[in-house]
Scaffold this motif. Structure first.
Motif, PDB file in Angstrom:
ATOM      1  N   GLY A 202      37.421  23.263  45.227  1.00  0.00           N
ATOM      2  CA  GLY A 202      38.892  22.946  45.615  1.00  0.00           C
ATOM      3  C   GLY A 202      39.692  22.743  45.258  1.00  0.00           C
ATOM      4  N   PHE A 203      39.587  23.596  43.454  1.00  0.00           N
ATOM      5  CA  PHE A 203      41.013  24.374  43.798  1.00  0.00           C
ATOM      6  C   PHE A 203      41.348  25.492  43.427  1.00  0.00           C
ATOM      7  N   ARG A 204      43.401  25.461  43.652  1.00  0.00           N
ATOM      8  CA  ARG A 204      43.760  27.462  43.834  1.00  0.00           C
ATOM      9  C   ARG A 204      43.804  27.946  42.752  1.00  0.00           C
ATOM     10  N   SER A 205      44.680  27.115  41.923  1.00  0.00           N
ATOM     11  CA  SER A 205      44.681  28.294  40.653  1.00  0.00           C
ATOM     12  C   SER A 205      45.275  27.274  39.126  1.00  0.00           C
ATOM     13  N   LEU A 206      45.762  27.875  38.362  1.00  0.00           N
ATOM     14  CA  LEU A 206      46.127  27.434  37.317  1.00  0.00           C
ATOM     15  C   LEU A 206      47.698  28.173  36.672  1.00  0.00           C
ATOM     16  N   ASN A 207      48.229  27.342  36.475  1.00  0.00           N
ATOM     17  CA  ASN A 207      49.789  28.178  36.461  1.00  0.00           C
ATOM     18  C   ASN A 207      49.658  28.979  35.376  1.00  0.00           C
ATOM     19  N   VAL A 208      50.608  30.184  36.020  1.00  0.00           N
ATOM     20  CA  VAL A 208      50.383  31.925  35.748  1.00  0.00           C
ATOM     21  C   VAL A 208      50.284  32.113  33.764  1.00  0.00           C
ATOM     22  N   ALA A 209      51.176  30.853  33.319  1.00  0.00           N
ATOM     23  CA  ALA A 209      51.604  30.499  31.572  1.00  0.00           C
ATOM     24  C   ALA A 209      49.945  30.687  30.991  1.00  0.00           C
ATOM     25  N   VAL A 210      49.727  29.484  31.893  1.00  0.00           N
ATOM     26  CA  VAL A 210      48.224  28.738  30.948  1.00  0.00           C
ATOM     27  C   VAL A 210      47.078  29.863  31.570  1.00  0.00           C
ATOM     28  N   ALA A 211      46.959  30.335  32.874  1.00  0.00           N
ATOM     29  CA  ALA A 211      45.857  31.638  33.264  1.00  0.00           C
ATOM     30  C   ALA A 211      45.759  33.010  32.069  1.00  0.00           C
ATOM     31  N   ALA A 212      46.737  33.161  31.826  1.00  0.00           N
ATOM     32  CA  ALA A 212      47.508  34.561  30.734  1.00  0.00           C
ATOM     33  C   ALA A 212      46.791  34.100  29.078  1.00  0.00           C
ATOM     34  N   GLY A 213      46.899  32.820  29.218  1.00  0.00           N
ATOM     35  CA  GLY A 213      47.211  32.571  27.640  1.00  0.00           C
ATOM     36  C   GLY A 213      44.750  33.021  27.461  1.00  0.00           C
ATOM     37  N   ILE A 214      44.978  32.033  28.569  1.00  0.00           N
ATOM     38  CA  ILE A 214      42.881  31.810  29.124  1.00  0.00           C
ATOM     39  C   ILE A 214      42.179  33.794  29.286  1.00  0.00           C
ATOM     40  N   VAL A 215      42.924  34.388  29.522  1.00  0.00           N
ATOM     41  CA  VAL A 215      42.717  36.163  29.697  1.00  0.00           C
ATOM     42  C   VAL A 215      42.955  36.744  28.411  1.00  0.00           C
TER      43      VAL A 215
END
Length: 151
Positions: free
Chosen positions: A123-136
């Motif tokens: 049910g969740f589409r995506s994360l904020n791009v800056a958050v995703a960058a930090g995680i990966v």
């Protein structure tokens, strides 16, 4: 290890990613056009007080970026075939994120050596791009021993 942003739309996200990259010693490639004017003032408004310490390379377009690319291109995308826990990174990888509004076009997906997605709850589409960058980026640095040495 590098981070790359494909035609970013939001100065605040770029500022956050540049701050993260400066703190971790990772270079950033910005692929133009961007959805905001590039200026010290725009970055300052985004809270980017580390701009002078960030290693940034601006590319006029995708072709200029691709010509300068060394190592693998790892695309972070909600359509990625490899879930982050299964992805394997190399020290020379460039981690690419799409624009906030449109992601990346098909030819960029086709060019990627690896397409990685962060698993999310249904049910969740995506994360904020800056958050995703930090995680990966954190996982990629962990796998490659690329975290900065303690002072």
């Amino acid at each position: 290890m590098r981070l790359a942003l494909f035609e970013p739309d939001i100065a605040g996200n770029v500022g956050t990613i540049l701050r993260t990259a400066a703190c971790l010693g990772v270079a950033v490639d910005l692929i133009e056009p961007m959805g905001f004017p590039w200026s010290n003032r725009a970055l300052a408004r985004a809270g980017m007080d580390y701009a002078a310490q960030a290693e940034v390379v601006r590319h006029a377009d995708w072709s200029a970026f691709e010509a300068a690319l060394t190592g693998r291109l790892v695309l972070m995308t909600t359509r990625g075939a490899a879930p982050l826990p299964e992805a394997r990174f190399a020290a020379g990888d460039t981690l690419l994120l799409g624009s906030e509004g449109a992601g990346v076009p098909g030819f960029v997906h086709a060019r990627a050596d690896l397409a990685v997605r962060i698993p999310l709850r249904p049910g969740f589409r995506s994360l904020n791009v800056a958050v995703a960058a930090g995680i990966v980026l954190g996982e990629a640095l962990r796998q490659t021993g690329g975290w900065p040495a303690p002072a």
